[in-house]
Write a protein that holds these residues in place. Structure first.
Motif, short mmCIF file in Angstrom:
data_model
loop_
_atom_site.label_atom_id
_atom_site.label_comp_id
_atom_site.label_asym_id
_atom_site.label_seq_id
_atom_site.Cartn_x
_atom_site.Cartn_y
_atom_site.Cartn_z
N ILE A 84 0.81 -1.21 0.00
CA ILE A 84 0.00 0.00 0.00
C ILE A 84 0.85 1.28 0.00
N ASP A 85 2.17 1.14 0.03
CA ASP A 85 3.05 2.30 0.03
C ASP A 85 3.77 2.39 -1.33
N VAL A 112 7.67 2.31 -1.28
CA VAL A 112 8.26 0.98 -1.04
C VAL A 112 8.21 0.16 -2.33
N ASN A 113 7.07 0.20 -3.02
CA ASN A 113 6.96 -0.52 -4.28
C ASN A 113 7.94 0.02 -5.32
N LEU A 142 0.93 0.37 -6.53
CA LEU A 142 0.00 0.43 -5.40
C LEU A 142 -1.02 -0.68 -5.56
N ASP A 178 -4.13 -1.84 -3.24
CA ASP A 178 -4.86 -1.53 -2.00
C ASP A 178 -6.36 -1.62 -2.25
N ARG A 199 -8.41 4.78 1.38
CA ARG A 199 -7.00 4.95 1.73
C ARG A 199 -6.13 5.04 0.47
N SER A 203 -3.10 8.10 -2.62
CA SER A 203 -1.81 7.84 -3.28
C SER A 203 -1.93 7.82 -4.80
#
Length: 274
Positions: free
Chosen positions: A12-13, A16-17, A44, A46, A51, A55
């Protein structure tokens, strides 16, 4: 020629991906791959749309796309970034794939045409159309791996798309995906092999795998299938990089042996009165 396939457990970040993608690009290039294929929703994944929406930004503002373009240029490798969730100019979302060349330039974009609106026997319910707008055109682009026809995940079930891509000259069909476990176990291998056989083309399907931070699970088994339908690479369920050596002459060999494209005909359908 050598290709790389990234199988990942996206989260979900986006940052990081992005780091996972950048590392994979450098590693694949160092291993001699000329093009790297990544999964659907590489930036992403998610299922919490409230949420996740925070992003999802316009393409020109997307940090994952920027990082991948920069890494591709640094490593001098092509990348088929399977897809990102991007915000369109009308504020709606698109599930968009990108083919990026070795200078970091986007050569083509493709918005997923068939949206995943299903209710599965396991109780899983998915309504992709509640958040995303479908694309309206297929895309073929010249790459070091030949003419690549782009698609995304659920598109796999619609043979007409791949007929259109191969009629337009595609010799490699890319199918980045985030298949569910039940649908993957039932249909993934057979559909990918069928698309390769009926188009006499390579199929490369980079997939999401495992248990994700949003609670979903995906099937994995990133595949490379040759034009005869033989599986060249099956990555199982472990995240990581895989490689395949493609004999690009194989397409013409198979199309000469069984000339399915040349034999295609329009099919009128007669409706009989009761």
């Amino acid at each position: 020629m050598k290709i790389g396939v990234l199988q990942m457990t996206g989260g979900i970040d986006p940052l990081v991906n992005a780091a996972t993608l950048v590392e994979a690009i450098g590693t694949a290039a160092a291993a001699g791959a000329q093009i790297l294929f990544t999964p659907e929703m590489s930036g992403l994944i998610d299922r919490d749309r409230s949420r996740g929406a925070a992003s999802i930004v316009a393409e020109q503002d997307d940090p994952v796309l920027a990082a991948v373009c920069s890494a591709a240029a640094d490593a001098k490798i092509w990348v088929h970034l399977g897809s990102l969730a991007v915000r369109r100019s009308d504020g709606k979302f698109a599930n968009r794939g990108f083919v990026i060349d070795a200078t970091g330039t986007v050569r083509t974009r493709y918005d997923k045409m068939h949206l995943f609106d299903v209710d599965l026997p396991t109780g899983e319910s998915w309504r992709e159309s509640a958040a995303y707008v479908a694309g309206d055109a297929a895309m073929v682009v010249d790459t070091p791996a030949g003419k690549v026809g782009t698609s995304i995940c659920y598109d796999l079930r619609f043979a007409g798309l791949y007929r259109a891509l191969s009629d337009a000259g595609a010799t490699l069909l890319s199918v980045p995906a985030a298949f569910t476990r039940p649908t993957g176990a039932a249909h993934w291998h057979v559909l990918l092999r069928a698309r390769a056989i009926e188009s006499a083309a390579f199929v490369v399907a980079a997939a999401q795998t495992g248990v994700h931070a949003d609670g979903r699970t995906t099937y994995g088994h990133s595949l490379v299938v040759d034009p005869w339908g033989d599986v060249v690479l099956d990555m199982g369920e472990r995240a990581g990089l895989g490689y395949a050596d493609l004999d690009l002459d194989r397409v013409e060999q198979v199309r000469t042996r069984i000339p399915v494209l040349a034999h295609r005909r329009p099919i009128p359908v007669a409706t009989l009165a009761p």
